[in-house]
Design an enzyme around this catalytic site. Structure first.
Site, PDB file in Angstrom:
ATOM      1  CG  PHE A   1      -2.145  -0.996   0.742  1.00 11.12           C
ATOM      2  CD1 PHE A   1      -3.217  -0.605  -0.021  1.00 11.12           C
ATOM      3  CD2 PHE A   1      -2.017  -2.336   1.074  1.00 11.12           C
ATOM      4  CE1 PHE A   1      -4.174  -1.519  -0.432  1.00 11.12           C
ATOM      5  CE2 PHE A   1      -2.972  -3.256   0.675  1.00 11.12           C
ATOM      6  CZ  PHE A   1      -4.054  -2.844  -0.076  1.00 11.12           C
ATOM      7  CG  LEU A   2       4.991   2.939  -2.190  1.00 19.23           C
ATOM      8  CD1 LEU A   2       5.308   4.160  -1.332  1.00 19.23           C
ATOM      9  CD2 LEU A   2       6.281   2.333  -2.731  1.00 19.23           C
ATOM     10  CB  ILE A   3      -0.239   5.203  -3.533  1.00 25.24           C
ATOM     11  CG1 ILE A   3      -1.135   3.964  -3.348  1.00 25.24           C
ATOM     12  CG2 ILE A   3      -0.606   5.969  -4.802  1.00 25.24           C
ATOM     13  CD1 ILE A   3      -1.106   2.965  -4.492  1.00 25.24           C
TER      14      ILE A   3
ATOM     15  CG  ASN B   1       0.680   2.560   8.169  1.00 29.21           C
ATOM     16  OD1 ASN B   1      -0.478   2.579   7.752  1.00 29.21           O
ATOM     17  ND2 ASN B   1       1.706   2.667   7.351  1.00 29.21           N
TER      18      ASN B   1
ATOM     19  CD  GLU C   1       3.794  -9.654  10.194  1.00 29.17           C
ATOM     20  OE1 GLU C   1       4.807  -9.735  10.902  1.00 29.17           O
ATOM     21  OE2 GLU C   1       3.649 -10.281   9.125  1.00 29.17           O
TER      22      GLU C   1
ATOM     23  NE  ARG D   1     -12.145   7.209   5.773  1.00 28.39           N
ATOM     24  CZ  ARG D   1     -10.933   7.621   6.126  1.00 28.39           C
ATOM     25  NH1 ARG D   1      -9.866   7.073   5.567  1.00 28.39           N
ATOM     26  NH2 ARG D   1     -10.778   8.591   7.008  1.00 28.39           N
TER      27      ARG D   1
ATOM     28  CG  HIS E   1      -4.083   5.000  -7.950  1.00 27.09           C
ATOM     29  ND1 HIS E   1      -4.470   4.365  -9.107  1.00 27.09           N
ATOM     30  CD2 HIS E   1      -3.704   6.251  -8.319  1.00 27.09           C
ATOM     31  CE1 HIS E   1      -4.320   5.192 -10.130  1.00 27.09           C
ATOM     32  NE2 HIS E   1      -3.864   6.340  -9.677  1.00 27.09           N
ATOM     33  N   GLY E   2      -5.252   3.581  -3.745  1.00 27.65           N
ATOM     34  CA  GLY E   2      -5.191   2.731  -2.561  1.00 27.65           C
ATOM     35  C   GLY E   2      -6.505   2.009  -2.333  1.00 27.65           C
TER      36      GLY E   2
END
Length: 381
Positions: A227-229, A265, A262, A274, A238-239
């Site tokens: 989930f790096l954008i 954050n 795991e 959401r 995008h996420g």
């Protein structure tokens, strides 16, 4: 970093430390580089800064020993081949009159970066420029195309995006992943590198697909399943799209019994809450649900949608709060009691030794924080 951190070790030894020290996050610049479509002898670069640099330079995020330090990291937009430039206008030299700083060495900034960058990183810009030009339409994502979607840009044009599924069994992906995961250190709080000798990993990577012709597509890296954008693509959903796609894929797999995350954050927790809440609502998971919700109903929702027990209860509590009339004191009391019972069970080890008055106060304060957080989440659903 927002919290107070131990200072750089040299700060106590060098009288004019501040003259030779800089914040590594502020002096680092990252660029995603693509060939220019208007000028064949030029490139287009989208610059952005990291969120933090403490995984590389320490919690103090300070480099000592340089004046006007600049760290530039450029990446080819598709293959993420990397170029690094480190410049400065001067190095620290101990003063001849001082003995306290004679043994202080300047930070090895190139060496610190080298520990985390891919081995094929170059410091030769001409070499990098050639890579950019060569990969314009020759680069193809590694792995299997599993999903395509479009997003309307500010000009009203539909931009095309694709998600590819890869593993370390795929030829060349291990090398590609080493370039890709460097970015995680700079944008995902508390992140670390994964072991790339485990071929069971499934990695999902998002690309912008720019159609050059009927036969040619130029790809730009957007992000991947940590989930790096990247900043140029943030705020475009995008996420959310990636999470929804992955959730639906894993939820229908027979070899998956429960979808867990795991050490998530805070940002990811918001995204998950959401999306899970929205998905359950769209699939009538909350039909005829009223407070107090029997454990059997909670278990049914958890098992049907393959959520953790805590995540199922979070989504149920979000739904109940969204429908709650707080003026109805009986319903509001029943809702508070249900949430507090869940909080007590989850935090039992920390709460069991408290006296009744202290326990009541602690649960009430925690509940207030949970309710405020739920309203914040519901505002953006």
């Amino acid at each position: 970093m927002e919290t107070d951190q131990p200072p750089h070790p040299a700060q106590a030894q060098v009288p004019d430390f501040d003259r030779w020290a800089c914040n590594t996050t502020e002096v680092m610049e990252i660029g995603l580089v693509s060939p220019s479509q208007d000028d064949p002898y030029n490139v287009d670069t989208e610059y952005f800064q990291p969120e933090f640099t403490y995984p590389i330079f320490g919690m103090h995020e300070t480099a000592f020993g340089y004046k006007d330090l600049k760290i530039k990291i450029l990446l080819t937009s598709g293959s993420l081949r990397t170029y690094v430039s480190i410049t400065n206008s001067g190095h620290y030299q101990p003063s001849s009159s001082s003995t306290s700083d004679n043994n202080v060495a300047i930070d090895d900034v190139p060496g610190m970066l080298k520990k985390y960058l891919s081995p094929d990183t170059t410091t030769n810009y001409d070499t990098f420029f050639s890579m950019v030009k060569e990969e314009d339409t020759s680069f193809s994502p590694i792995g299997q195309l599993v999903h395509s979607y479009s997003i309307e840009n500010d000009e009203g044009t539909q931009e095309q995006y694709q998600i590819f599924k890869s593993s370390f069994k795929d030829p060349g992906f291990r090398e590609y992943h080493r370039r890709m995961q460097f970015l995680v250190l700079l944008f995902i709080e508390g992140s670390s590198y994964i072991e790339d000798d485990d071929e069971k990993w499934e990695i999902y990577t998002v690309y912008k697909a720019n159609k050059r012709s009927a036969a040619e597509t130029q790809y730009q890296f957007v992000g991947y399943s940590t989930f790096l954008i990247l900043p140029p693509f943030q705020g475009m959903s995008h996420g959310r799209i990636l999470y929804q796609f992955l959730y639906e894929q894993f939820a229908k797999r027979k070899d998956v019994g429960e979808i867990t995350v795991e050490d998530p954050n805070d940002g990811f927790c918001d995204l998950r809450d959401r999306n899970d809440y929205r998905f359950l609502e769209e699939h009538d998971a909350f039909r005829d649900l009223t407070v107090p919700v029997p454990q059997a109903q909670i278990d049914h929702i958890q098992q049907k949608f393959k959520l953790t027990n805590r995540q199922a209860q979070t989504c149920i509590e979000l739904h109940l709060l969204s429908k709650l009339d707080k003026k109805n004191s009986q319903d509001y009391k029943a809702y508070r009691l249900q949430v507090k019972q869940r909080l007590y069970k989850f935090n039992y080890d920390a709460l069991q030794d408290m006296d009744p008055a202290e326990l009541k106060e602690k649960l009430n304060n925690t509940y207030i924080g949970v309710e405020d957080d739920y309203y914040r989440i519901l505002e953006k659903v």
